[in-house]
Write a protein that holds these residues in place. Structure first.
Motif, PDB file in Angstrom:
ATOM      1  N   LEU A   6       0.745  -1.131  -0.049  1.00 58.92           N
ATOM      2  CA  LEU A   6      -0.122  -0.003  -0.120  1.00 58.92           C
ATOM      3  C   LEU A   6       0.862   1.217  -0.090  1.00 58.92           C
ATOM      4  N   ASN A   7       2.119   1.061   0.119  1.00 55.90           N
ATOM      5  CA  ASN A   7       3.258   2.322  -0.227  1.00 55.90           C
ATOM      6  C   ASN A   7       3.049   3.291   1.004  1.00 55.90           C
ATOM      7  N   LEU A   8       3.008   2.361   2.094  1.00 55.30           N
ATOM      8  CA  LEU A   8       3.093   2.929   3.385  1.00 55.30           C
ATOM      9  C   LEU A   8       4.606   3.329   3.945  1.00 55.30           C
ATOM     10  N   GLN A   9       5.332   3.878   3.302  1.00 56.02           N
ATOM     11  CA  GLN A   9       6.919   3.573   3.205  1.00 56.02           C
ATOM     12  C   GLN A   9       7.506   4.158   4.760  1.00 56.02           C
ATOM     13  N   GLU A  10       6.526   5.014   5.459  1.00 56.22           N
ATOM     14  CA  GLU A  10       7.006   5.370   6.747  1.00 56.22           C
ATOM     15  C   GLU A  10       6.672   4.537   7.833  1.00 56.22           C
ATOM     16  N   LEU A  11       5.785   3.411   7.359  1.00 55.51           N
ATOM     17  CA  LEU A  11       5.647   2.711   8.451  1.00 55.51           C
ATOM     18  C   LEU A  11       6.514   1.403   8.514  1.00 55.51           C
ATOM     19  N   ILE A  12       7.070   1.202   7.486  1.00 56.44           N
ATOM     20  CA  ILE A  12       7.905  -0.142   7.310  1.00 56.44           C
ATOM     21  C   ILE A  12       9.354  -0.126   8.031  1.00 56.44           C
ATOM     22  N   PRO A  13      10.074   0.813   8.371  1.00 57.16           N
ATOM     23  CA  PRO A  13      11.213   0.995   9.233  1.00 57.16           C
ATOM     24  C   PRO A  13      10.699   0.743  10.656  1.00 57.16           C
ATOM     25  N   TYR A  14       9.792   1.398  11.058  1.00 60.50           N
ATOM     26  CA  TYR A  14       9.287   1.116  12.432  1.00 60.50           C
ATOM     27  C   TYR A  14       8.995  -0.358  12.592  1.00 60.50           C
ATOM     28  N   LEU A  15       8.297  -1.173  11.647  1.00 59.02           N
ATOM     29  CA  LEU A  15       7.926  -2.531  11.708  1.00 59.02           C
ATOM     30  C   LEU A  15       9.360  -3.460  11.707  1.00 59.02           C
ATOM     31  N   GLU A  16      10.123  -3.065  10.916  1.00 58.72           N
ATOM     32  CA  GLU A  16      11.294  -3.814  10.906  1.00 58.72           C
ATOM     33  C   GLU A  16      12.188  -3.839  12.079  1.00 58.72           C
ATOM     34  N   SER A  17      12.079  -2.507  12.448  1.00 59.97           N
ATOM     35  CA  SER A  17      12.969  -2.278  14.073  1.00 59.97           C
ATOM     36  C   SER A  17      12.342  -3.083  15.071  1.00 59.97           C
ATOM     37  N   PHE A  18      11.022  -3.137  15.141  1.00 61.77           N
ATOM     38  CA  PHE A  18      10.403  -3.680  16.121  1.00 61.77           C
ATOM     39  C   PHE A  18      10.635  -5.430  15.957  1.00 61.77           C
ATOM     40  N   LEU A  19      10.666  -5.853  15.040  1.00 56.22           N
ATOM     41  CA  LEU A  19      10.850  -7.200  14.829  1.00 56.22           C
ATOM     42  C   LEU A  19      12.237  -7.452  15.052  1.00 56.22           C
ATOM     43  N   ILE A  20      13.130  -6.854  14.876  1.00 58.91           N
ATOM     44  CA  ILE A  20      14.481  -7.023  14.850  1.00 58.91           C
ATOM     45  C   ILE A  20      15.003  -6.951  16.560  1.00 58.91           C
ATOM     46  N   GLU A  21      14.563  -5.727  17.032  1.00 59.19           N
ATOM     47  CA  GLU A  21      14.714  -5.650  18.338  1.00 59.19           C
ATOM     48  C   GLU A  21      13.959  -6.699  19.600  1.00 59.19           C
ATOM     49  N   ASN A  22      12.807  -6.998  18.875  1.00 57.84           N
ATOM     50  CA  ASN A  22      11.977  -7.906  20.017  1.00 57.84           C
ATOM     51  C   ASN A  22      11.631  -9.314  19.709  1.00 57.84           C
ATOM     52  N   LYS A  23      11.752  -9.606  18.186  1.00 52.11           N
ATOM     53  CA  LYS A  23      11.533 -10.982  17.941  1.00 52.11           C
ATOM     54  C   LYS A  23      12.435 -11.594  17.077  1.00 52.11           C
ATOM     55  N   ALA A  24      13.742 -11.102  17.399  1.00 53.90           N
ATOM     56  CA  ALA A  24      15.055 -11.940  16.676  1.00 53.90           C
ATOM     57  C   ALA A  24      14.849 -13.171  16.568  1.00 53.90           C
ATOM     58  N   ASN A  25      14.670 -13.940  17.783  1.00 54.54           N
ATOM     59  CA  ASN A  25      14.742 -15.354  17.926  1.00 54.54           C
ATOM     60  C   ASN A  25      13.586 -16.040  17.060  1.00 54.54           C
ATOM     61  N   TRP A  26      12.537 -15.504  17.186  1.00 56.65           N
ATOM     62  CA  TRP A  26      11.549 -15.886  16.329  1.00 56.65           C
ATOM     63  C   TRP A  26      11.898 -15.690  14.750  1.00 56.65           C
ATOM     64  N   MET A  27      12.512 -14.859  14.357  1.00 58.11           N
ATOM     65  CA  MET A  27      12.961 -14.350  12.883  1.00 58.11           C
ATOM     66  C   MET A  27      13.951 -15.558  12.556  1.00 58.11           C
ATOM     67  N   ASP A  28      14.931 -15.916  13.485  1.00 61.32           N
ATOM     68  CA  ASP A  28      15.896 -16.806  13.206  1.00 61.32           C
ATOM     69  C   ASP A  28      15.319 -18.230  13.036  1.00 61.32           C
ATOM     70  N   GLN A  29      14.269 -18.631  13.950  1.00 61.08           N
ATOM     71  CA  GLN A  29      13.671 -19.807  13.778  1.00 61.08           C
ATOM     72  C   GLN A  29      12.727 -19.831  12.503  1.00 61.08           C
ATOM     73  N   ASN A  30      12.355 -18.942  12.188  1.00 61.37           N
ATOM     74  CA  ASN A  30      11.419 -18.670  10.805  1.00 61.37           C
ATOM     75  C   ASN A  30      12.104 -18.000   9.647  1.00 61.37           C
ATOM     76  N   PHE A  31      13.582 -18.284   9.385  1.00 61.90           N
ATOM     77  CA  PHE A  31      14.570 -17.659   8.820  1.00 61.90           C
ATOM     78  C   PHE A  31      14.121 -17.663   7.194  1.00 61.90           C
ATOM     79  N   ASN A  32      13.810 -18.657   6.780  1.00 63.77           N
ATOM     80  CA  ASN A  32      13.290 -18.963   5.395  1.00 63.77           C
ATOM     81  C   ASN A  32      12.387 -17.934   5.074  1.00 63.77           C
ATOM     82  N   LEU A  33      11.179 -17.908   5.957  1.00 64.89           N
ATOM     83  CA  LEU A  33      10.165 -16.882   5.610  1.00 64.89           C
ATOM     84  C   LEU A  33      10.691 -15.312   5.348  1.00 64.89           C
ATOM     85  N   ILE A  34      11.597 -15.053   6.734  1.00 63.51           N
ATOM     86  CA  ILE A  34      11.821 -13.754   6.446  1.00 63.51           C
ATOM     87  C   ILE A  34      12.882 -13.319   5.346  1.00 63.51           C
ATOM     88  N   TYR A  35      13.901 -14.486   5.145  1.00 66.88           N
ATOM     89  CA  TYR A  35      14.626 -14.337   4.111  1.00 66.88           C
ATOM     90  C   TYR A  35      14.206 -14.293   2.705  1.00 66.88           C
TER      91      TYR A  35
END
Length: 332
Positions: A47-76
């Motif tokens: 939807l081209n809401l570019q201002e929202l994307i960095p906030y969501l990325e930072s939240f995932l990296i700072e708070n959900k890094a373990n989940w992202m590592d376990q679901n690496f294929n999806l995130i990649y």
């Protein structure tokens, strides 16, 4: 008059969350599942809401890094589907470079793409023996062909050819000379039919001739992130181009380290007039040698480029060299 807008990739629930953000200007992520946050991020990009994307990325990296590592294929897959998620791309690259073992140990390791597998087995930071790497590669290859027999002794010639074709891009990066003779005998020799003939012949000579053996270690080295000021190529591309400059094979270790300095970027230095853009390019690159030009094909992810070791003159003269080359990358 009503306009019907179809958004097949966005569920009604996720779209409702996006609407709350659009009208309220805020979004509280703590109340949502991690997968929902990922879906919100993908929807925000669509939807081209570019201002929202960095906030969501930072939240995932700072708070959900373990989940992202376990679901690496999806995130990649999401991160590299396009260039809209640079923070997630960096997170993935860091994990690949610094902690590749985590990816090998994923429950769904066999679902990773071939390109990622090759990147992993090239990595000098792997804290595992070469025989383990070989076993993971075989495991991945078999998983891509579930129709193959579970018992290797039941393999037909066609079965071996199927596995050989699946792993043909991976096998050149296995450092077979790091194996012990028993490992080669028990783990590799049963798969001899998937090895290129010249490689198999060379390995037989190596393991049968004790006098010729010398250790070739997988050296663990401190990772240093390579910063490339480019919106088109990555440091993996740069490493490959550097090997071509040195006339090395893909599997060879890079001996020289080159600094790639940005001279001209069309979006930065060019103009709307085509002729003016070429004039600016000539002005900046005149008398420059050892240059690489890269461009991205509009409408797809193909990258085209070339290397020129001699100076650009732009005076109707020409030079001769045997060291120039052109290349293309399919950035899938």
């Amino acid at each position: 008059m009503l306009i019907n807008i179809k958004l097949p990739n966005i569920s009604p629930e996720i779209f409702q969350i996006i609407l709350w953000y659009i009208y309220g200007g805020k979004i509280s992520l703590e109340e949502y599942d991690i997968l929902d946050i990922v879906k919100i991020m993908v929807a925000a990009n669509e939807l081209n809401l570019q201002e929202l994307i960095p906030y969501l990325e930072s939240f995932l990296i700072e708070n959900k890094a373990n989940w992202m590592d376990q679901n690496f294929n999806l995130i990649y897959h999401i991160s590299f589907e396009n260039d809209s998620f640079p923070k997630l791309q960096k997170h993935c690259k860091d994990l690949i470079s610094k902690e590749p073992n985590k990816i090998f140990n994923l429950p769904n390791f066999s679902t990773i793409p071939e390109k990622l597998l090759i990147t992993l087995i090239q990595n000098d930071n792997l804290r595992m023996g070469e025989i383990q790497i070989w076993e993971y590669v075989i495991k991945w290859g078999l998983a891509q062909n579930p129709e193959l027999p579970s018992d290797l002794t039941s393999f037909s010639k066609d079965d071996f050819n199927t596995l050989k074709n699946t792993l043909q891009q991976c096998i050149p990066f296995i450092r077979f000379h790091n194996l012990a003779s028993k490992e080669f005998l028990k783990k590799v020799l049963p798969y001899k039919k998937i090895l290129p003939k010249e490689l198999y012949k060379g390995l037989l000579e190596y393991f049968l001739d004790n006098d010729s053996k010398k250790a070739v270690l997988r050296i663990s080295k401190e990772y240093k992130e390579i910063h490339i000021d480019s919106k088109i190529i990555t440091f993996q591309h740069v490493e490959l181009i550097s090997k071509w400059i040195d006339r090395l094979e893909i599997a060879d270790r890079l001996q020289n380290s080159y600094e790639f300095k940005l001279l001209y970027r069309d979006s930065r230095d060019g103009s709307s007039e085509l002729i003016s853009r070429f004039d600016k390019l000539r002005m900046i690159c005149k008398n420059q040698s050892r240059t690489v030009i890269v461009s991205k094909v509009k409408g797809n992810n193909e990258i085209l480029g070339g290397y020129n070791p001699i100076e650009w003159k732009f005076d109707n003269s020409y030079g001769i060299t045997k060291d120039s080359f052109i290349f293309s990358f399919s950035n899938d």
